[in-house]
Design a protein around this motif. Structure first.
Motif, mmCIF file in Angstrom:
data_model
loop_
_atom_site.group_PDB
_atom_site.id
_atom_site.type_symbol
_atom_site.label_atom_id
_atom_site.label_comp_id
_atom_site.label_asym_id
_atom_site.label_seq_id
_atom_site.Cartn_x
_atom_site.Cartn_y
_atom_site.Cartn_z
ATOM 1 N N ASN A 121 12.044 3.945 -8.690
ATOM 2 C CA ASN A 121 11.859 3.796 -10.154
ATOM 3 C C ASN A 121 11.868 5.018 -11.099
ATOM 4 O O ASN A 121 12.078 5.211 -12.226
ATOM 5 C CB ASN A 121 10.765 2.933 -10.161
ATOM 6 C CG ASN A 121 10.800 2.110 -11.592
ATOM 7 O OD1 ASN A 121 12.009 1.687 -11.851
ATOM 8 N ND2 ASN A 121 9.766 1.602 -11.974
ATOM 9 N N ASN A 122 11.451 6.143 -10.308
ATOM 10 C CA ASN A 122 11.325 7.478 -10.954
ATOM 11 C C ASN A 122 11.772 8.375 -9.928
ATOM 12 O O ASN A 122 11.032 8.682 -8.830
ATOM 13 C CB ASN A 122 9.718 7.468 -11.288
ATOM 14 C CG ASN A 122 9.607 9.120 -11.958
ATOM 15 O OD1 ASN A 122 10.418 9.937 -11.889
ATOM 16 N ND2 ASN A 122 8.213 9.167 -12.539
ATOM 17 N N TYR A 170 0.308 -0.397 -9.496
ATOM 18 C CA TYR A 170 1.017 0.945 -9.494
ATOM 19 C C TYR A 170 1.778 0.932 -10.688
ATOM 20 O O TYR A 170 2.959 0.042 -10.960
ATOM 21 C CB TYR A 170 2.022 0.688 -8.197
ATOM 22 C CG TYR A 170 3.165 1.849 -8.186
ATOM 23 C CD1 TYR A 170 2.587 3.015 -7.277
ATOM 24 C CD2 TYR A 170 4.337 1.712 -8.323
ATOM 25 C CE1 TYR A 170 3.306 4.106 -7.273
ATOM 26 C CE2 TYR A 170 5.145 3.059 -8.331
ATOM 27 C CZ TYR A 170 4.686 4.240 -7.566
ATOM 28 O OH TYR A 170 5.659 5.333 -7.637
ATOM 29 N N GLY A 171 1.769 2.007 -11.338
ATOM 30 C CA GLY A 171 2.593 2.022 -12.609
ATOM 31 C C GLY A 171 2.042 0.997 -13.924
ATOM 32 O O GLY A 171 2.870 1.299 -14.901
ATOM 33 N N GLY A 172 1.106 0.200 -13.636
ATOM 34 C CA GLY A 172 1.143 -0.869 -14.626
ATOM 35 C C GLY A 172 2.361 -1.730 -14.992
ATOM 36 O O GLY A 172 2.509 -2.287 -15.863
ATOM 37 N N ALA A 220 0.976 -1.038 0.054
ATOM 38 C CA ALA A 220 0.027 0.048 0.084
ATOM 39 C C ALA A 220 0.811 0.990 0.029
ATOM 40 O O ALA A 220 2.061 1.287 0.423
ATOM 41 C CB ALA A 220 -0.880 0.022 1.232
ATOM 42 N N LEU A 221 0.183 2.283 -0.655
ATOM 43 C CA LEU A 221 0.982 3.674 -0.600
ATOM 44 C C LEU A 221 1.028 4.283 0.793
ATOM 45 O O LEU A 221 0.180 3.862 1.596
ATOM 46 C CB LEU A 221 0.407 4.519 -1.734
ATOM 47 C CG LEU A 221 0.636 3.816 -3.207
ATOM 48 C CD1 LEU A 221 0.107 4.879 -4.174
ATOM 49 C CD2 LEU A 221 1.970 3.635 -3.517
ATOM 50 N N SER A 222 1.666 5.069 1.136
ATOM 51 C CA SER A 222 1.742 5.862 2.238
ATOM 52 C C SER A 222 0.324 6.696 2.611
ATOM 53 O O SER A 222 -0.119 6.934 4.006
ATOM 54 C CB SER A 222 2.871 7.122 2.207
ATOM 55 O OG SER A 222 2.609 8.135 1.299
ATOM 56 N N ASP A 223 -0.429 6.837 1.703
ATOM 57 C CA ASP A 223 -1.806 7.410 1.723
ATOM 58 C C ASP A 223 -2.700 6.373 2.170
ATOM 59 O O ASP A 223 -3.916 6.516 2.357
ATOM 60 C CB ASP A 223 -2.500 8.439 0.679
ATOM 61 C CG ASP A 223 -2.701 7.446 -0.708
ATOM 62 O OD1 ASP A 223 -2.257 6.336 -0.606
ATOM 63 O OD2 ASP A 223 -2.933 8.338 -1.577
ATOM 64 N N GLY A 224 -2.456 5.028 2.021
ATOM 65 C CA GLY A 224 -3.308 4.106 2.303
ATOM 66 C C GLY A 224 -3.847 3.250 1.054
ATOM 67 O O GLY A 224 -4.335 2.312 1.237
ATOM 68 N N THR A 225 -3.576 3.718 -0.242
ATOM 69 C CA THR A 225 -4.152 3.167 -1.429
ATOM 70 C C THR A 225 -3.342 1.733 -1.596
ATOM 71 O O THR A 225 -2.113 1.654 -1.550
ATOM 72 C CB THR A 225 -3.739 4.241 -2.590
ATOM 73 O OG1 THR A 225 -4.307 5.293 -2.307
ATOM 74 C CG2 THR A 225 -4.235 3.490 -3.864
ATOM 75 N N LEU A 251 7.084 -2.938 -3.345
ATOM 76 C CA LEU A 251 6.377 -1.780 -3.711
ATOM 77 C C LEU A 251 7.188 -0.654 -3.264
ATOM 78 O O LEU A 251 7.579 0.492 -4.183
ATOM 79 C CB LEU A 251 5.059 -1.678 -3.101
ATOM 80 C CG LEU A 251 4.284 -0.498 -3.257
ATOM 81 C CD1 LEU A 251 4.171 -0.277 -4.803
ATOM 82 C CD2 LEU A 251 2.923 -0.410 -2.833
ATOM 83 N N ASN A 252 7.924 -0.530 -2.201
ATOM 84 C CA ASN A 252 8.726 0.430 -1.703
ATOM 85 C C ASN A 252 9.624 0.827 -2.701
ATOM 86 O O ASN A 252 9.982 1.962 -2.945
ATOM 87 C CB ASN A 252 9.281 0.273 -0.434
ATOM 88 C CG ASN A 252 9.748 1.509 0.192
ATOM 89 O OD1 ASN A 252 9.428 2.947 0.418
ATOM 90 N ND2 ASN A 252 11.290 1.555 0.691
#
Length: 384
Positions: A100-101, A67-69, A43-48, A93-94
């Motif tokens: 990655n960008n 994330y990013g496809g 999950a992202l930092s915003d919970g997504t 994910l992290n």
């Protein structure tokens, strides 16, 4: 105009490419029927929440995250039937979020505009637009928060003989400086020994669009070392030379009698250190080739002699960017736990040309309301 009203024909042609490839090399038989599964990847930092979908065909297994496809993993068999992951990527994910960008863009969907736009500036219908500078002095791969950083909405599906994953994203007007609200969808379809990627986009204002997938390939297996012994063929008689900032000069030059000539299979490392200014600019290959022919056609082929794996790419795009992993420096560690060094993977990005909005002689990337951007690319795997 980028409208391509021929989805059914593309799918038929993709199947034809797979058939022709399988006829020319020993067949790899499917061990089980196609399937698709889903699991949380973090999950992202915003919970997504970010999900990982695993598509299997019996021959191939592909893992794609929302994330990013991103194509996070692709397992393909060698000549003995042993499978290995042949794409570079991260284990969690992290790493994708933080490394990655800006960076390698491992496996990601790139938009709104793949490749570079000079000084982050272009003019459309008399108005000048300014984009984030994230590869000084240029804008690269859609800017600091391009499509590769977005969480796409996923819809799994099934085809006659395979499985698919449709990813949807809405990019609002002004996103990264680009005009118009763009609705993009990318569908990955896995069927037997091929992965078909179908791209679509619409807009409510005139804009520019150039989408691609930025997977890095190592057909010996991710983390096993250099791709310089791989043999590469690109079906292109011309390429677009660049300046020292890797922006096309506008010239369309012949590959003949230069290290850019891959019309016949050539080891990637054979000429990569030749005394040739274009190679010095890119610290290796990082150029756009102008593909011969038109319509959906063969674009490139990579042969890995040790494993016997062969990757064949077909597309309807006018160009393909070959990047030989020149800026991998050993600081990134992949899914196998090994570090990635220069030349440890190669990218072959089907695309319109870099900086096309600033070169009237290049194929147009303008998309207008009422039009549908549509393009497709097929990656077919076989063995020698």
């Amino acid at each position: 105009m980028l409208t391509r009203p021929f989805k059914a024909r593309l799918v038929c042609l993709a199947a034809m490419v797979g058939l022709l490839t399988s006829l020319s090399t020993p067949a790899v038989e499917a061990a089980s029927k196609s399937d698709i599964t889903k699991e949380q990847f973090g999950a992202l930092s915003d919970g997504t929440k970010v999900w990982r979908y695993t598509l299997t065909s019996g021959v191939l297994r592909v893992r794609i995250i929302t994330y990013g496809g991103i194509v996070q993993q692709l397992d393909a068999p060698d000549r003995h039937g042993h499978r290995a992951n042949v794409v570079l990527g991260f284990p969690d994910l992290n790493d994708y979020v933080t490394k990655n960008n800006p960076g390698p863009y491992f496996g990601a969907l790139i938009g709104r505009y793949a490749n570079r736009i000079a000084k982050g500036t272009f003019t459309l219908d008399g108005r000048t637009y300014h984009l984030p500078i994230n590869s000084d002095p240029n804008s690269l791969h859609g800017g600091t928060k391009g499509f590769d950083t977005k969480v796409w909405t996923a819809t799994p599906g099934r085809t006659g003989d395979g499985v698919s994953l449709r990813l949807d994203l809405t990019s609002p007007d002004g996103d990264m400086g680009y005009p118009g609200t763009v609705k993009a969808s990318v569908t990955y379809t896995l069927s037997r020994n091929l992965l078909h990627v179908d791209y679509r986009a619409t807009t409510d204002k005139p804009t520019i669009v150039n989408l691609t997938n930025h997977s890095y390939w190592n057909l010996a297996g991710e983390g096993t070392g250099s791709i310089y012994a791989d043999k590469l063929q690109i079906n292109a008689s011309h390429y677009t030379p660049v300046d020292s900032a890797l922006i096309p000069t506008g010239q369309i030059a012949s590959v003949a009698r230069t290290p850019m000539d891959f019309r016949q299979p050539v080891e990637i490392g054979a000429r990569i250190r030749d005394n040739f200014q274009q190679l010095a600019y890119g610290q290796g290959y990082d150029h756009n080739w102008v593909l011969d022919g038109s319509g959906f056609r063969p674009a490139a082929r990579v042969i890995e002699p040790g494993s016997g794996r062969v990757l064949s790419i077909a597309t309807d795009q006018p160009g393909i960017q070959f990047y030989s992993g020149n800026f991998l420096d050993g600081t990134l560690y992949g899914t196998s736990g090994h570090s990635y060094r220069q030349g440890d993977g190669l990218a072959l990005e089907t695309q319109h040309f870099p900086d096309s909005p600033n070169h009237p002689n290049f194929p147009s990337t303008v998309l207008r309301p009422g039009q549908t951007y549509r393009t497709a690319t097929t990656f077919t795997f076989s063995v020698l």
